[in-house]
Design a protein around this motif. Structure first.
Motif, mmCIF file in Angstrom:
data_model
loop_
_atom_site.group_PDB
_atom_site.id
_atom_site.type_symbol
_atom_site.label_atom_id
_atom_site.label_comp_id
_atom_site.label_asym_id
_atom_site.label_seq_id
_atom_site.Cartn_x
_atom_site.Cartn_y
_atom_site.Cartn_z
ATOM 1 N N VAL A 161 36.791 -44.273 -38.501
ATOM 2 C CA VAL A 161 35.435 -44.383 -39.006
ATOM 3 C C VAL A 161 35.449 -45.545 -39.987
ATOM 4 N N ARG A 162 34.608 -46.561 -39.739
ATOM 5 C CA ARG A 162 34.595 -47.776 -40.565
ATOM 6 C C ARG A 162 33.270 -47.891 -41.304
ATOM 7 N N THR A 163 33.346 -48.329 -42.554
ATOM 8 C CA THR A 163 32.140 -48.608 -43.329
ATOM 9 C C THR A 163 32.428 -49.746 -44.311
ATOM 10 N N SER A 164 31.379 -50.236 -44.923
ATOM 11 C CA SER A 164 31.535 -51.309 -45.919
ATOM 12 C C SER A 164 32.127 -50.736 -47.202
ATOM 13 N N MET A 165 32.681 -51.584 -48.024
ATOM 14 C CA MET A 165 33.234 -51.128 -49.297
ATOM 15 C C MET A 165 32.136 -50.653 -50.238
ATOM 16 N N VAL A 166 30.920 -51.137 -50.086
ATOM 17 C CA VAL A 166 29.805 -50.661 -50.906
ATOM 18 C C VAL A 166 29.609 -49.164 -50.671
ATOM 19 N N VAL A 167 29.576 -48.752 -49.415
ATOM 20 C CA VAL A 167 29.436 -47.330 -49.072
ATOM 21 C C VAL A 167 30.739 -46.594 -49.397
ATOM 22 N N ALA A 168 31.873 -47.193 -49.091
ATOM 23 C CA ALA A 168 33.167 -46.538 -49.304
ATOM 24 C C ALA A 168 33.397 -46.179 -50.771
ATOM 25 N N LEU B 259 39.848 -58.279 -47.046
ATOM 26 C CA LEU B 259 39.414 -59.501 -46.370
ATOM 27 C C LEU B 259 38.036 -59.330 -45.728
ATOM 28 N N THR B 260 37.796 -58.177 -45.108
ATOM 29 C CA THR B 260 36.503 -57.930 -44.464
ATOM 30 C C THR B 260 35.603 -57.027 -45.293
ATOM 31 N N ALA B 261 36.069 -56.593 -46.473
ATOM 32 C CA ALA B 261 35.326 -55.683 -47.352
ATOM 33 C C ALA B 261 34.931 -54.420 -46.593
ATOM 34 N N ALA B 262 35.903 -53.837 -45.895
ATOM 35 C CA ALA B 262 35.666 -52.621 -45.112
ATOM 36 C C ALA B 262 36.717 -51.572 -45.455
ATOM 37 N N ALA B 263 36.352 -50.314 -45.203
ATOM 38 C CA ALA B 263 37.275 -49.198 -45.356
ATOM 39 C C ALA B 263 37.267 -48.407 -44.060
ATOM 40 N N HIS C 41 25.318 -48.354 -40.939
ATOM 41 C CA HIS C 41 26.242 -48.458 -42.065
ATOM 42 C C HIS C 41 27.639 -47.928 -41.792
ATOM 43 N N VAL C 42 27.795 -47.168 -40.694
ATOM 44 C CA VAL C 42 29.071 -46.540 -40.371
ATOM 45 C C VAL C 42 29.320 -46.706 -38.873
ATOM 46 N N ALA C 43 30.534 -47.101 -38.516
ATOM 47 C CA ALA C 43 30.885 -47.271 -37.094
ATOM 48 C C ALA C 43 32.009 -46.313 -36.724
ATOM 49 N N LEU C 44 31.870 -45.687 -35.555
ATOM 50 C CA LEU C 44 32.926 -44.852 -35.001
ATOM 51 C C LEU C 44 33.743 -45.695 -34.038
ATOM 52 N N LEU C 45 35.035 -45.682 -34.194
ATOM 53 C CA LEU C 45 35.934 -46.422 -33.314
ATOM 54 C C LEU C 45 36.817 -45.416 -32.603
ATOM 55 N N GLY C 46 36.648 -45.323 -31.310
ATOM 56 C CA GLY C 46 37.405 -44.354 -30.529
ATOM 57 C C GLY C 46 37.374 -44.724 -29.071
ATOM 58 N N PRO C 47 37.569 -43.748 -28.206
ATOM 59 C CA PRO C 47 37.561 -44.044 -26.771
ATOM 60 C C PRO C 47 36.159 -44.448 -26.326
#
Length: 183
Positions: free
Chosen positions: A17-24, A44-48, A69-75
């Motif tokens: 689960v990826r989000t920006s550091m602002v949300v993180a 580097l990408t300001a992501a968590a 604001h949030v991305a799911l990375l999976g199959p």
């Protein structure tokens, strides 16, 4: 000790689960009190990134409401790769694990809890208009919300606990959806 970063595919051993550091940053305030799991920080990408058990992220209802604001990375179509730092790498510069002070020792987050926390973090970071207003606990549509403490303080030096927004009519643990409509 190796400073290597492994580029691993999401959706096999775990989903991400990826989000920006602002949300993180907002999410960390709440997760450090309740979930206490590790996250990967990419300055580097300001992501968590949070890792969740494989196949479980997609079963959390209403992830799509966090889509901006949030991305799911999976199959699924295409393969998403996540840079995973060595287990001992818990400070920057560069890709590293963020471990809460009272770390539980877990690298995998519980997806339902993480989803509820991220919904509130998006609202705190981007305002009430950033999401529709479903209850993050029962995911029912709600026209008004109340706040519930996500955890307590163990002393006066700790910050005031953050709150989750929840549908005040939600008492899903005690009643079925049919009974909830009668109240």
């Amino acid at each position: 000790m190796s400073e290597a970063v492994a580029l691993l595919p999401a959706g096999r051993r775990w989903d991400a689960v990826r989000t920006s550091m602002v949300v993180a940053r907002r999410a960390f305030e709440m997760l450090d009190v309740s979930e206490r799991c590790a996250a990967i920080v990419d300055p580097l990408t300001a992501a968590a990134y949070w890792l969740v058990p494989a196949g479980q992220a997609s079963v959390v209802p209403r992830w799509e409401r966090l889509g901006r604001h949030v991305a799911l990375l999976g199959p699924g179509p295409g393969t998403h790769y996540v840079g995973v730092p060595s287990a001992h790498r818990n400070t920057g510069p560069g890709l590293h694990w963020r471990l809460p002070v009272d770390w539980s020792g877990r690298y995998l987050a519980e997806p339902h809890h993480l989803g509820a926390i991220l919904a509130s973090a998006v609202r705190f970071a981007h305002g009430a208009a950033a999401l529709s207003s479903p209850c993050p606990v029962c995911v029912g549509e709600s026209s008004r919300t109340e706040e519930a403490s996500a955890g307590g303080r163990s002393g006066p030096a700790e910050p005031v606990p953050c709150c989750l927004e929840a549908d005040p009519a939600c008492d899903h643990a005690a009643r079925s959806p049919a009974n909830r409509r009668r109240t």
